[in-house]
Design a protein around this motif. Structure first.
Motif, PDB file in Angstrom:
ATOM      1  N   SER A  19       0.849  -1.286  -0.049  1.00  0.00           N
ATOM      2  CA  SER A  19      -0.153   0.046   0.058  1.00  0.00           C
ATOM      3  C   SER A  19       0.876   1.054  -0.023  1.00  0.00           C
ATOM      4  O   SER A  19       2.276   1.293   0.134  1.00  0.00           O
ATOM      5  CB  SER A  19      -0.855   0.113   1.341  1.00  0.00           C
ATOM      6  OG  SER A  19      -0.134   0.309   2.252  1.00  0.00           O
ATOM      7  N   TYR A  28      -1.008  -0.817   8.610  1.00  0.00           N
ATOM      8  CA  TYR A  28      -1.962  -0.167   8.021  1.00  0.00           C
ATOM      9  C   TYR A  28      -3.357  -0.150   8.522  1.00  0.00           C
ATOM     10  O   TYR A  28      -4.145   0.679   8.777  1.00  0.00           O
ATOM     11  CB  TYR A  28      -2.142  -0.985   6.582  1.00  0.00           C
ATOM     12  CG  TYR A  28      -3.166  -0.379   5.702  1.00  0.00           C
ATOM     13  CD1 TYR A  28      -3.018   0.695   4.686  1.00  0.00           C
ATOM     14  CD2 TYR A  28      -4.317  -0.769   5.485  1.00  0.00           C
ATOM     15  CE1 TYR A  28      -3.846   1.237   3.837  1.00  0.00           C
ATOM     16  CE2 TYR A  28      -5.313  -0.499   4.780  1.00  0.00           C
ATOM     17  CZ  TYR A  28      -5.025   0.476   3.671  1.00  0.00           C
ATOM     18  OH  TYR A  28      -5.921   1.073   3.045  1.00  0.00           O
ATOM     19  N   TRP A  32      -3.954   3.867   9.707  1.00  0.00           N
ATOM     20  CA  TRP A  32      -4.788   4.327   8.747  1.00  0.00           C
ATOM     21  C   TRP A  32      -5.310   5.490   9.093  1.00  0.00           C
ATOM     22  O   TRP A  32      -6.277   5.573  10.042  1.00  0.00           O
ATOM     23  CB  TRP A  32      -5.440   3.505   7.963  1.00  0.00           C
ATOM     24  CG  TRP A  32      -5.758   3.944   6.624  1.00  0.00           C
ATOM     25  CD1 TRP A  32      -5.147   3.328   5.334  1.00  0.00           C
ATOM     26  CD2 TRP A  32      -6.699   4.925   5.947  1.00  0.00           C
ATOM     27  NE1 TRP A  32      -5.529   4.009   4.096  1.00  0.00           N
ATOM     28  CE2 TRP A  32      -6.608   4.991   4.559  1.00  0.00           C
ATOM     29  CE3 TRP A  32      -7.609   5.738   6.870  1.00  0.00           C
ATOM     30  CZ2 TRP A  32      -7.367   5.779   3.790  1.00  0.00           C
ATOM     31  CZ3 TRP A  32      -8.220   6.726   5.776  1.00  0.00           C
ATOM     32  CH2 TRP A  32      -8.223   6.642   4.481  1.00  0.00           C
ATOM     33  N   SER A 198     -10.795   4.537  -1.979  1.00  0.00           N
ATOM     34  CA  SER A 198      -9.720   4.099  -1.142  1.00  0.00           C
ATOM     35  C   SER A 198      -8.176   4.163  -1.970  1.00  0.00           C
ATOM     36  O   SER A 198      -8.439   4.510  -3.053  1.00  0.00           O
ATOM     37  CB  SER A 198     -10.053   2.533  -0.960  1.00  0.00           C
ATOM     38  OG  SER A 198      -9.975   1.876  -2.029  1.00  0.00           O
ATOM     39  N   PHE A 293     -11.447   3.039   5.717  1.00  0.00           N
ATOM     40  CA  PHE A 293     -10.351   2.716   4.486  1.00  0.00           C
ATOM     41  C   PHE A 293     -10.677   3.232   3.204  1.00  0.00           C
ATOM     42  O   PHE A 293     -10.004   3.125   2.404  1.00  0.00           O
ATOM     43  CB  PHE A 293      -9.901   1.371   4.512  1.00  0.00           C
ATOM     44  CG  PHE A 293      -9.422   0.779   5.842  1.00  0.00           C
ATOM     45  CD1 PHE A 293      -8.266   1.146   6.390  1.00  0.00           C
ATOM     46  CD2 PHE A 293      -9.994  -0.337   6.529  1.00  0.00           C
ATOM     47  CE1 PHE A 293      -7.552   0.668   7.520  1.00  0.00           C
ATOM     48  CE2 PHE A 293      -9.481  -0.734   7.730  1.00  0.00           C
ATOM     49  CZ  PHE A 293      -8.353  -0.198   8.124  1.00  0.00           C
TER      50      PHE A 293
END
Length: 346
Positions: A19, A28, A32, A198, A293
């Motif tokens: 990512s 993550y 996030w 996202s 997300f």
């Protein structure tokens, strides 16, 4: 009728991830939104240099991210030698439908407007649906089943479902499943009805029988107790009622108090869905990782499973004392897939 297979336990033994935040999925999931994100685009598609350098410039972004995530899970499970000795006993599964959309459009538009002689033949493989999994087979020498699915937002769970079935049937010993999200102008054009966008990401998982993992003195990340898919035909009852009537007996049977809707959250009126459980005074918490997300076109189901594992491991604000969590994905086309994920108790 729900079919419960008890002959063989299928477990998740490794996860690969990529990512804009890097390749640590725990970081993550936990951070996030709290960490600076300079871009929603993955700048380094293969930071570990797993892929062969030759010919990479002809591979599309979806293929590069898929191969990197798949290589990560293979590396984390230490399957390199096994693949060399038993290439036909490994399966590759791609739960992605739209990630090579840009390549298809550019190829077709160039051929139409400038002539077929202006299109590089080296770009043609990037337009086929099975481009990513096929390239992974070339990179690794894997010769087992090779599947790419087309269930949209439920795609990654469908890929897991096929790998799960092949393991149950004894066709393979390991299933390498992966799904990707890429972002470009073509994706934006078809995402107008979605709530949030996202970042790009790739996620992969190794599925195998529990006994093979135990032979290597390893512990599973979680067990897949069951997988089930249905199709909503839009002509009988509201979608939320359909989901409730389908899931209620499963939740009671597997004694779970948590539903994770990941992949297709935007297709559900969440308040209506949750109120159906409240009206029955049934204690269920519904989690929506995509609220955090962003909506996912393909990889939502697998990210939801990783989210469930983080709950089991106490790495999430949500807590449950139950050993099972239900993960659900739904696509606007009507495909609905859910799985029961069981906490590792070994």
């Amino acid at each position: 009728m729900i079919q419960i297979n008890s002959k063989t336990d299928i477990v998740i033994s490794a996860i690969g991830f990529n990512s804009p935040y890097g390749t640590e999925i725990d970081e993550y999931l936990n951070n996030w939104g709290n960490l600076p994100l300079p871009s929603s685009i993955i700048e380094d598609h293969d930071p570990q240099k797993f892929l062969k350098p030759k010919g990479q410039r002809f591979l599309n972004k979806a293929t590069l991210i898929y191969c990197n995530a798949a290589f990560q899970s293979i590396h984390n499970r230490d399957l390199g030698k096994y693949i060399q000795n038993n290439p036909e006993r490994i399966g590759l599964y791609d739960g992605t439908e739209l990630s090579n959309l840009e390549d298809c459009f550019i190829f077709d538009l160039t051929a139409k407007n400038q002539g077929p002689d202006r299109v590089s033949p080296m770009k043609a493989p990037s337009t086929i649906a099975n481009a990513a999994a096929s390239q992974m087979a070339i990179q690794t020498g894997i010769k087992g089943p090779n599947f790419s699915v087309c269930a949209g937002m439920a795609g990654s769970l469908q890929a897991l479902d096929i790998a799960y079935l092949h393991l149950k049937q004894g066709m393979i010993d390991y299933g390498v499943t992966a799904s990707t999200e890429v972002r470009n102008s073509y994706q934006k054009a078809i995402q107008k009805t979605q709530r949030n966008k996202s970042p790009e990401l790739g996620i992969s998982m190794i599925l195998e029988r529990q006994e093979s993992l135990e032979k290597d003195n390893r512990k599973p990340l979680a067990r897949i107790t069951m997988l089930h898919s249905e199709t909503y035909t839009h002509d009988a009852i509201p979608f939320e009622t359909y989901l409730y009537e389908m899931l209620f007996p499963v939740i009671r049977l597997y004694n779970t108090d948590t539903i994770i809707v990941s992949g297709g959250t935007s297709t559900i009126h969440t308040n209506i869905f949750e109120n159906l459980f409240k009206e029955k005074n049934f204690p269920v918490t519904v989690l929506y990782p995509e609220d955090k997300f962003g909506d996912l076109d393909n990889a939502g189901g697998m990210l939801g499973i990783a989210y469930a594992i983080s709950v089991f491991n106490g790495q999430n604000s949500h807590r449950t004392d139950k050993k099972n969590i239900l993960v659900l994905s739904a696509d606007p086309s009507g495909t609905v897939i859910y799985t029961i994920i069981e906490k590792n108790s070994i």
